[in-house]
Scaffold this motif. Structure first.
Motif, PDB file in Angstrom:
ATOM      1  N   UNK A 116      -6.978   7.239   0.846  1.00 40.95           N
ATOM      2  CA  UNK A 116      -6.841   6.721   2.077  1.00 40.95           C
ATOM      3  C   UNK A 116      -5.938   5.632   1.996  1.00 40.95           C
ATOM      4  N   UNK A 117      -5.132   5.487   3.113  1.00 45.89           N
ATOM      5  CA  UNK A 117      -4.230   4.395   3.108  1.00 45.89           C
ATOM      6  C   UNK A 117      -4.926   3.004   3.782  1.00 45.89           C
ATOM      7  N   UNK A 118      -4.977   1.988   2.927  1.00 48.18           N
ATOM      8  CA  UNK A 118      -5.641   0.893   3.349  1.00 48.18           C
ATOM      9  C   UNK A 118      -4.718  -0.345   2.988  1.00 48.18           C
ATOM     10  N   UNK A 119      -4.640  -0.952   4.313  1.00 45.65           N
ATOM     11  CA  UNK A 119      -3.789  -2.240   4.062  1.00 45.65           C
ATOM     12  C   UNK A 119      -4.500  -3.503   3.463  1.00 45.65           C
ATOM     13  N   UNK A 152      -4.370  -3.593  -4.565  1.00 45.28           N
ATOM     14  CA  UNK A 152      -3.354  -2.450  -5.218  1.00 45.28           C
ATOM     15  C   UNK A 152      -2.652  -3.128  -6.543  1.00 45.28           C
ATOM     16  N   UNK A 153      -3.427  -4.039  -6.897  1.00 51.99           N
ATOM     17  CA  UNK A 153      -2.726  -4.719  -8.133  1.00 51.99           C
ATOM     18  C   UNK A 153      -2.541  -4.055  -9.484  1.00 51.99           C
ATOM     19  N   UNK A 164       0.862  -1.244  -0.001  1.00 56.42           N
ATOM     20  CA  UNK A 164       0.173   0.041   0.239  1.00 56.42           C
ATOM     21  C   UNK A 164       0.941   1.326   0.023  1.00 56.42           C
ATOM     22  N   UNK A 165       1.896   1.216   0.556  1.00 55.21           N
ATOM     23  CA  UNK A 165       2.974   2.358   0.554  1.00 55.21           C
ATOM     24  C   UNK A 165       3.255   2.572  -1.049  1.00 55.21           C
ATOM     25  N   UNK A 166       3.642   1.670  -1.644  1.00 52.61           N
ATOM     26  CA  UNK A 166       4.023   1.679  -2.957  1.00 52.61           C
ATOM     27  C   UNK A 166       2.890   2.383  -4.075  1.00 52.61           C
ATOM     28  N   UNK A 167       1.800   2.220  -3.515  1.00 52.98           N
ATOM     29  CA  UNK A 167       0.655   2.777  -4.225  1.00 52.98           C
ATOM     30  C   UNK A 167       0.392   4.023  -3.708  1.00 52.98           C
TER      31      UNK A 167
END
Length: 416
Positions: free
Chosen positions: A336-339, A343-344, A285-288
């Protein structure tokens, strides 16, 4: 959720049209996402007259441009800096400044090193290097996450792969960090950056000469001994390759690790879950959400029309994957940061023929870095007032992230 403390106020979106998007602007480095949001909505083909480039910000446009190497060429390099842009870019960027099929021939020489099986086999050694970086920090209540750990681990990995002796690793990292710094609004390298580039070039020239005499079991030696259509690489080409590999293998990975740590501080639930078994999701998710890699440049090869505007052959285009990753058309609630997010479809590692060669290695390094930190640290706080961002048109991240940590009562292993 904590407030950022480093970002531009939300109201900036109303004044983006006046200020304009400039990848050399420190305000953009502090928080580019309001600029990207404005462009996606109001100017999906954005024009910066002063610096003479266009910019693509929507996910579909970014992905299409990255995939279409025939129309969006790498022949002038991928950087808007004057000293790195133009037909000479191949001298400093090697195959990143080439188009197919030449690009594939050169890239293929090192591609075998980054196959999934070869990368997976590196996991035990990367864990050793991560633990070695952590050892001096184990009893410290405070340390600099970015400088002491996040920047060090990927640098150690890539230096070892390239045959750089261990005693030179820290100096290589320091010079690489300095290499990409820019003064506010300036697109030329300052004296410190130039000095770092000269030191690196001098070191790499010596390394190539040594490995020509006594080749080792490393990527540089393999490159030295390889043929491309019967032509041996010159020392200058190998030095360009080393600059490319050190920068690509060091900068983005280390800064994305730091960005993950920063957002874990902002979002305590992310921090708790990330340190307790969800490092892979934390990385993904950080990468996205906030990848270190923000922008890459291309040259338009023929007249074409985008969003009703004609681009002439030779036009420079800044392609913004980090903006595409926040496009609501693809990622609902993108800010929104969402674990738990799928994120593919993120494009942090690029797309098409220039998709990041080291993507699998970078993912492995980032996951291991956070997993191993989780064995030592139960929770942490960041001294955000003293955190310091890097200032680069391409890379987003931190040069310094001072933090205080609560150590685990009993160190656990990554297998607990």
């Amino acid at each position: 959720m904590r407030t950022d403390g480093l970002t531009v106020p939300n109201g900036i979106e109303n004044s983006v049209a006046e200020r304009g998007y400039d990848p050399f602007d420190y305000k953009v480095h502090e928080d580019p996402y309001p600029f990207y949001a404005w462009m996606r909505e109001h100017a999906p083909l954005y024009r910066n007259e002063e610096r003479d480039f266009w910019a693509l910000s929507r996910h579909a446009d970014v992905k299409s441009a990255l995939r279409n190497a025939t129309l969006f060429s790498n022949r002038n390099g991928i950087s808007l800096e004057p000293e790195l842009w133009g037909p000479h870019a191949v001298k400093t960027s090697l195959f990143l400044a080439m188009d197919p099929p030449e690009h594939g021939a050169h890239r293929g020489l090192v591609g075998a090193v980054f196959t999934p099986n070869r990368v997976a086999a590196l996991e035990p050694r990367i864990r050793e290097l991560a633990r070695a970086r952590l050892e001096p920090l184990r009893d410290l209540p405070r340390f600099d996450f970015a400088a002491d750990y996040a920047a060090g681990l990927p640098n150690d990995v890539v230096c070892e792969m390239l045959g750089v002796p261990e005693e030179a690793w820290d100096q290589i990292r320091a010079d690489t960090d300095q290499l990409n710094q820019r003064a506010d609004g300036e697109d030329d390298r300052g004296p410190n950056s130039v000095a770092a580039a000269l030191r690196l070039a001098d070191y790499f020239v010596g390394l190539v000469k040594e490995l020509r005499r006594r080749p080792g079991d490393d990527v540089t030696s393999a490159m030295i001994q390889a043929d491309v259509k019967g032509v041996k690489h010159t020392d200058a080409e190998i030095v360009a390759f080393l600059f490319l590999m050190i920068s690509a293998g060091n900068e983005s990975t280390g800064k994305t690790i730091g960005n993950a740590w920063y957002h874990g501080w902002r979002l305590p639930d992310v921090q708790r879950q990330g340190l307790n078994g969800r490092a892979a999701d934390w990385v993904k998710e950080t990468l996205r959400y906030d990848s270190a890699s923000q922008m890459t440049a291309r040259t338009v090869t023929k007249d074409t029309v985008l969003h009703g505007t004609e681009l002439k052959a030779g036009a420079r285009v800044a392609i913004l994957p980090a903006s595409g990753n926040r496009d609501e058309r693809v990622f609902p609630e993108a800010d929104r940061f969402d674990l738990d997010r799928d994120a593919s479809k993120m494009i942090s590692f690029g797309h098409g023929p220039h998709h990041c060669l080291g993507a699998a290695l970078a993912n492995l390094e980032m996951r291991i870095a956070l997993e191993e930190m989780g064995t030592m640290v139960e929770s942490y706080e960041i001294d955000v007032a003293n955190a310091r961002r890097v200032h680069s048109p391409h890379q987003r991240g931190f040069a310094s992230l001072p933090c205080s940590v609560t150590h685990r009562a009993k160190a656990r292993t990554t297998h607990d």
